[in-house]
Design a protein around this motif. Structure first.
Motif, PDB file in Angstrom:
ATOM      1  N   LEU A 171       0.751  -1.447  -0.068  1.00 56.65           N
ATOM      2  CA  LEU A 171       0.004   0.042  -0.006  1.00 56.65           C
ATOM      3  C   LEU A 171       0.939   1.169  -0.112  1.00 56.65           C
ATOM      4  O   LEU A 171       0.225   2.444  -0.306  1.00 56.65           O
ATOM      5  N   MET A 172       2.320   1.340   0.489  1.00 52.78           N
ATOM      6  CA  MET A 172       3.120   2.273   0.218  1.00 52.78           C
ATOM      7  C   MET A 172       3.193   2.543  -1.341  1.00 52.78           C
ATOM      8  O   MET A 172       3.332   3.837  -1.534  1.00 52.78           O
ATOM      9  N   LYS A 173       3.244   1.603  -2.018  1.00 51.63           N
ATOM     10  CA  LYS A 173       3.216   1.977  -3.559  1.00 51.63           C
ATOM     11  C   LYS A 173       2.112   2.438  -4.031  1.00 51.63           C
ATOM     12  O   LYS A 173       2.135   3.600  -4.810  1.00 51.63           O
ATOM     13  N   LEU A 174       0.867   2.087  -3.575  1.00 52.63           N
ATOM     14  CA  LEU A 174      -0.329   2.730  -3.770  1.00 52.63           C
ATOM     15  C   LEU A 174      -0.444   4.299  -3.633  1.00 52.63           C
ATOM     16  O   LEU A 174      -0.960   5.260  -4.079  1.00 52.63           O
ATOM     17  N   ARG A 175       0.101   4.505  -2.401  1.00 57.26           N
ATOM     18  CA  ARG A 175       0.262   5.918  -1.816  1.00 57.26           C
ATOM     19  C   ARG A 175       0.818   6.626  -2.707  1.00 57.26           C
ATOM     20  O   ARG A 175       0.634   7.952  -2.994  1.00 57.26           O
ATOM     21  N   GLN A 176       2.069   6.061  -3.352  1.00 61.41           N
ATOM     22  CA  GLN A 176       3.066   6.730  -4.254  1.00 61.41           C
ATOM     23  C   GLN A 176       2.205   7.260  -5.446  1.00 61.41           C
ATOM     24  O   GLN A 176       2.153   8.321  -6.026  1.00 61.41           O
ATOM     25  N   LEU A 177       1.355   6.327  -5.819  1.00 58.17           N
ATOM     26  CA  LEU A 177       0.481   6.534  -7.034  1.00 58.17           C
ATOM     27  C   LEU A 177      -0.482   7.768  -6.955  1.00 58.17           C
ATOM     28  O   LEU A 177      -0.525   8.378  -7.582  1.00 58.17           O
ATOM     29  N   TYR A 178      -1.308   7.699  -5.690  1.00 63.26           N
ATOM     30  CA  TYR A 178      -1.988   8.704  -5.399  1.00 63.26           C
ATOM     31  C   TYR A 178      -1.238  10.238  -5.482  1.00 63.26           C
ATOM     32  O   TYR A 178      -1.594  10.935  -5.952  1.00 63.26           O
ATOM     33  N   ARG A 179      -0.167  10.215  -4.691  1.00 65.52           N
ATOM     34  CA  ARG A 179       0.732  11.286  -4.704  1.00 65.52           C
ATOM     35  C   ARG A 179       1.183  11.833  -6.156  1.00 65.52           C
ATOM     36  O   ARG A 179       1.319  13.072  -6.538  1.00 65.52           O
ATOM     37  N   LEU A 180       1.337  10.712  -7.091  1.00 69.06           N
ATOM     38  CA  LEU A 180       1.702  11.126  -8.431  1.00 69.06           C
ATOM     39  C   LEU A 180       0.737  11.569  -9.268  1.00 69.06           C
ATOM     40  O   LEU A 180       0.942  12.208 -10.272  1.00 69.06           O
ATOM     41  N   GLY A 181      -0.708  11.640  -8.824  1.00 66.07           N
ATOM     42  CA  GLY A 181      -1.811  12.103  -9.251  1.00 66.07           C
ATOM     43  C   GLY A 181      -2.420  11.168 -10.036  1.00 66.07           C
ATOM     44  O   GLY A 181      -3.254  11.516 -11.086  1.00 66.07           O
ATOM     45  N   VAL A 182      -2.354  10.020  -9.666  1.00 68.79           N
ATOM     46  CA  VAL A 182      -3.412   8.894 -10.305  1.00 68.79           C
ATOM     47  C   VAL A 182      -4.930   9.083  -9.948  1.00 68.79           C
ATOM     48  O   VAL A 182      -5.020   9.374  -8.763  1.00 68.79           O
ATOM     49  N   LYS A 183      -5.745   9.348 -10.837  1.00 66.05           N
ATOM     50  CA  LYS A 183      -7.062   9.655 -10.361  1.00 66.05           C
ATOM     51  C   LYS A 183      -8.212   8.697 -10.759  1.00 66.05           C
ATOM     52  O   LYS A 183      -9.238   9.028 -10.465  1.00 66.05           O
ATOM     53  N   SER A 184      -7.784   7.634 -11.087  1.00 65.85           N
ATOM     54  CA  SER A 184      -8.641   6.577 -11.430  1.00 65.85           C
ATOM     55  C   SER A 184      -7.905   5.259 -11.187  1.00 65.85           C
ATOM     56  O   SER A 184      -7.026   5.127 -11.877  1.00 65.85           O
ATOM     57  N   ILE A 185      -8.496   4.268 -10.517  1.00 64.96           N
ATOM     58  CA  ILE A 185      -7.922   3.150 -10.371  1.00 64.96           C
ATOM     59  C   ILE A 185      -8.704   1.773 -10.777  1.00 64.96           C
ATOM     60  O   ILE A 185     -10.021   1.914 -10.111  1.00 64.96           O
ATOM     61  N   GLY A 186      -8.565   1.068 -11.732  1.00 61.76           N
ATOM     62  CA  GLY A 186      -9.331  -0.183 -12.092  1.00 61.76           C
ATOM     63  C   GLY A 186      -8.475  -1.070 -11.335  1.00 61.76           C
ATOM     64  O   GLY A 186      -7.176  -1.318 -11.633  1.00 61.76           O
ATOM     65  N   LEU A 187      -9.204  -2.054 -10.367  1.00 60.98           N
ATOM     66  CA  LEU A 187      -8.334  -3.280  -9.683  1.00 60.98           C
ATOM     67  C   LEU A 187      -7.717  -4.141 -10.671  1.00 60.98           C
ATOM     68  O   LEU A 187      -6.792  -4.839 -10.146  1.00 60.98           O
ATOM     69  N   THR A 188      -8.647  -4.487 -11.584  1.00 61.97           N
ATOM     70  CA  THR A 188      -8.033  -5.615 -12.421  1.00 61.97           C
ATOM     71  C   THR A 188      -8.206  -5.251 -13.798  1.00 61.97           C
ATOM     72  O   THR A 188      -8.631  -4.425 -14.560  1.00 61.97           O
ATOM     73  N   TRP A 189      -7.170  -6.004 -14.573  1.00 60.91           N
ATOM     74  CA  TRP A 189      -7.227  -6.335 -15.977  1.00 60.91           C
ATOM     75  C   TRP A 189      -7.934  -7.432 -16.144  1.00 60.91           C
ATOM     76  O   TRP A 189      -9.129  -7.438 -15.497  1.00 60.91           O
ATOM     77  N   ASN A 190      -7.951  -8.363 -17.156  1.00 64.25           N
ATOM     78  CA  ASN A 190      -8.890  -9.593 -17.077  1.00 64.25           C
ATOM     79  C   ASN A 190      -8.679 -10.536 -16.084  1.00 64.25           C
ATOM     80  O   ASN A 190      -9.368 -11.298 -16.067  1.00 64.25           O
ATOM     81  N   TYR A 191      -7.632 -10.581 -15.587  1.00 62.05           N
ATOM     82  CA  TYR A 191      -7.279 -11.779 -14.683  1.00 62.05           C
ATOM     83  C   TYR A 191      -7.300 -11.523 -13.233  1.00 62.05           C
ATOM     84  O   TYR A 191      -7.513 -10.300 -12.915  1.00 62.05           O
ATOM     85  N   ALA A 192      -7.169 -12.535 -12.515  1.00 58.35           N
ATOM     86  CA  ALA A 192      -7.336 -11.984 -11.113  1.00 58.35           C
ATOM     87  C   ALA A 192      -5.951 -11.926 -10.449  1.00 58.35           C
ATOM     88  O   ALA A 192      -4.866 -12.149 -11.111  1.00 58.35           O
TER      89      ALA A 192
END
Ligand SMILES: [Zn+2]
Length: 320
Positions: free
Chosen positions: A121-142
């Motif tokens: 989740l530290m990496k996820l928080r970095q993505l928020y800080r970089l300005g990621v505004k929308s997150i899809g949890l998956t592509w086609n697989y699990a």
């Protein structure tokens, strides 16, 4: 007419070409490479005012290397897309869209698939800080968060996935349901403050698992969620690799018949598709779609699909 397009895979194409330079592949230039459907010149020609750029890590990249791939794509977003093209501005807060001047194009960073951060989740928080505004949890697989559309077991969100949706809520980040399994979709609808489909069509018109069933669509609209149409022919015409703009409009008609005239927009999937709608082969061709739509819909409606609905929906969500 101005356009907001909520999905493309140009970052992956940029990364692959730059990684391939040691074996003689020419690194692509975002400015005008003909291989890039959403290159800068085409965005200008198509009057695209805001383009979303997905960080997408291919399925066969070993897990331990996925974060490195994500960082590379983010680096290309800054170095190739933003810094080398005058007028490209990152949209770090939705308010920034209103600040765009004439001649400027907004670029939104998004994530397609939680594989990029794994369970870190530290990496996820970095993505928020970089300005990621929308997150899809998956592509086609699990993955560790959820199942995608082609996983046969059809599971939904894991406990980690639920935590990520709640973190998205806290950070006012959209949770993207395109590619989610049906169970994942319904789990997201229970938890997400800001559900959103960045690139999906109507399953009643084209029975493909990447498209949304009517009960899913109605539930999205009821929750103020919004759906952006994808220009990939296999998701437009069942079992086909070809489609016309008229075929795509059938999906728009269907969404509108379910009360979605103010809830839909465009999410082309340019640079992520191998087949194209006739007359809509890249971002420069948006005018063909707009002109065709104006034959059947009012200017106000078409402006909504193209641009205004997204802005109104963001305001309604209050996730500014
Ligand atoms: Zn996709």
């Amino acid at each position: 007419m101005k356009i907001i397009d909520t999905h493309c895979d140009a970052l992956l194409k940029l990364q692959q070409s730059h990684r391939g330079k040691h074996v003689g592949i020419d690194p692509l230039s975002f400015y005008d490479a003909h291989q890039i459907d959403t290159n800068f010149k085409r965005l200008v020609a198509g009057k695209v005012k805001v383009q979303f750029f997905a960080i997408f890590i291919e399925h066969d990249i070993p897990s331990a290397e996925k974060w490195q791939h994500a960082l590379e794509q983010i680096d290309f977003f800054y170095t190739e897309v933003i810094e080398k093209n005058q007028g490209m501005k990152q949209i770090k807060a939705w308010n920034d869209i209103w600040e765009l001047k004439d001649g400027e194009i907004g670029a939104v960073l998004t994530l397609e698939g939680a594989e990029a951060f794994g369970n870190d989740l530290m990496k996820l928080r970095q993505l928020y800080r970089l300005g990621v505004k929308s997150i899809g949890l998956t592509w086609n697989y699990a993955n560790l968060c959820a199942d995608g559309v082609v996983e046969e077991r059809g599971a939904g969100l894991t406990l980690l996935g639920k935590e990520v949706v709640q973190l998205n809520n806290q950070h006012k980040v959209l949770t993207d349901v395109s590619h989610a399994s049906e169970k994942t979709f319904w789990d997201i609808m229970e938890l997400a403050d800001y559900p959103f489909a960045s690139h999906s069509n109507a399953r009643a018109i084209c029975d493909h698992p990447r498209n949304l069933k009517d009960d899913q669509i109605l539930s999205m609209f009821k929750r103020n969620g919004f759906i952006h149409l994808v220009f990939n022919p296999p998701f437009i015409n069942e079992g086909s690799t070809t489609a016309t703009i008229g075929d795509l409009i059938k999906h728009i008609d269907h969404f509108c018949s379910l009360g979605g005239a103010k809830k839909i927009g465009f999410g082309s999937d340019f640079d992520g598709i191998s087949y194209y709608v006739e007359g809509l082969e890249n971002a420069a061709k948006y005018e063909n779609l707009i002109n065709e739509l104006l034959k059947y819909y009012s200017e106000d409606d078409v402006r909504g699909f193209a641009y205004q609905n997204f802005l109104n929906n963001i305001i309604q969500y209050g996730c500014m």
